[in-house]
Enzyme design. Sequence first.
Site, PDB file in Angstrom:
ATOM      1  N   SER A   1       0.850  -1.185   0.000  1.00  0.00           N
ATOM      2  CA  SER A   1       0.000   0.000   0.000  1.00  0.00           C
ATOM      3  C   SER A   1       0.887   1.236   0.000  1.00  0.00           C
ATOM      4  CB  SER A   1      -0.953  -0.035   1.200  1.00  0.00           C
ATOM      5  OG  SER A   1      -1.874   1.040   1.147  1.00  0.00           O
ATOM      6  N   THR A   2       0.752   2.093   0.993  1.00  0.00           N
ATOM      7  CA  THR A   2       1.505   3.352   1.035  1.00  0.00           C
ATOM      8  C   THR A   2       3.002   3.085   0.974  1.00  0.00           C
ATOM      9  OG1 THR A   2      -0.246   4.197   2.469  1.00  0.00           O
ATOM     10  CG2 THR A   2       1.759   5.519   2.282  1.00  0.00           C
ATOM     11  N   HIS A  38      -2.581  -1.101  -3.307  1.00  0.00           N
ATOM     12  CA  HIS A  38      -3.696  -0.165  -3.141  1.00  0.00           C
ATOM     13  C   HIS A  38      -3.444   1.099  -3.953  1.00  0.00           C
ATOM     14  CE1 HIS A  38      -4.418  -2.016   1.123  1.00  0.00           C
ATOM     15  NE2 HIS A  38      -4.928  -2.768   0.152  1.00  0.00           N
ATOM     16  N   MET A  91      -0.310   1.423   5.183  1.00  0.00           N
ATOM     17  CA  MET A  91      -1.120   1.719   6.355  1.00  0.00           C
ATOM     18  C   MET A  91      -2.273   0.732   6.465  1.00  0.00           C
ATOM     19  SD  MET A  91      -3.124   5.142   4.970  1.00  0.00           S
ATOM     20  CE  MET A  91      -4.445   5.093   6.185  1.00  0.00           C
ATOM     21  N   ASP A 120      -4.892  -4.514   5.988  1.00  0.00           N
ATOM     22  CA  ASP A 120      -5.270  -5.392   4.886  1.00  0.00           C
ATOM     23  C   ASP A 120      -4.168  -6.406   4.615  1.00  0.00           C
ATOM     24  OD1 ASP A 120      -6.741  -6.444   2.798  1.00  0.00           O
ATOM     25  OD2 ASP A 120      -5.979  -4.995   1.327  1.00  0.00           O
TER      26      ASP A 120
END
Length: 349
Positions: free
Chosen positions: A162-163, A188, A280, A283
């Site tokens: 993600s991030t 993401h 973050m 998930d």
Amino acid sequence: MKPVRVLIVDDSSTMRHLIGFRLRSDPRIEIVGEASNAEEARRAVNTLSPDVLTLDVEMPGKSGLEFLAELMRLNPMPVIMISSETQKGSAAAVEALSRGAVDCVGKPRSGELSDAFKALPALVVAASTAKVRGGAGAPTGPTASALRNFVWNNKIILIGSSTGGVDALETIISNLPENCPPILITQHMPPGFLSSFAQRMDSRYAPKIAVAEENALVEQGLVMIAPGGSHHLTISSGTRTKCKLVESPKVCGHRPSVDMLFNSAIPIAERIVATLLTGMGNDGAHGILRLRKAGARCFAQDEESSVVWGMPRIAWMNGGAEKLVPLRAMAPELLAATERGVSAVRRSA
């Protein structure tokens, strides 16, 4: 906790208003200023010392990408890119992520103004704690270690990120050989950005890299990225393993969801090597635990090399990850777990 101080940089007054409206709804955030071009932004950064910038990719004059490069060279700080999901805009946003931006958010389309930038406050708060690096970005081609001989042991790699994931994924894939094990990735990002990301990596690195399609065969030398949008990426457990795109609601607040990918692989867990990278939230943490209990090899990125140590932290704390791995060591670790004659030796050591 002090509020996160944000500078909004966008040439459109409408966009500045929409971003400001959404951020002001969160008491954890304080907007300290606005700028409409790179020159104003430079002065505002020097005088206001914001914690986080939101930065428009497609500004007139000096573009957001050019300003980001200057900022990361002289005064690295957390930046969230704001971009249209046109081919040009999304390609620039992905380039910005590779150059050190923390995350990217798509501009609202016509008719979507009521939900504009809904996820932005949480991203801004997460970005305020991110580890930001300067420098030139991820490698631009296969490194020497990626050119070594590799004999696949029939295991499949699953990656969730993600991030900060764009730079992390490029670092890993730049160290993989052309005949790497099959890899499925859930990152993401909005769908337009994911398509540009796949195209960018395919043009730079040794393996074949593409957006996953329904019933695409999971094959050696092929890296497939979840398309996002209205679908999650999952994997079949039949005789010939295939990608399956599932149209369903968000999971853990995301679509595509890492948990959806990981959970779908439980029937073939003994053929799976899974890892959670920087990001973050949580998930993938539940799915990787289930995979490990079912016999998969499972890793997570370590805190020091993560931009945001959220997803991998929870996977480590709940026992889903058997080992924390620095980013620079992740590709060798994944190759060792999927190389004939190597994985068994390491596991028994």
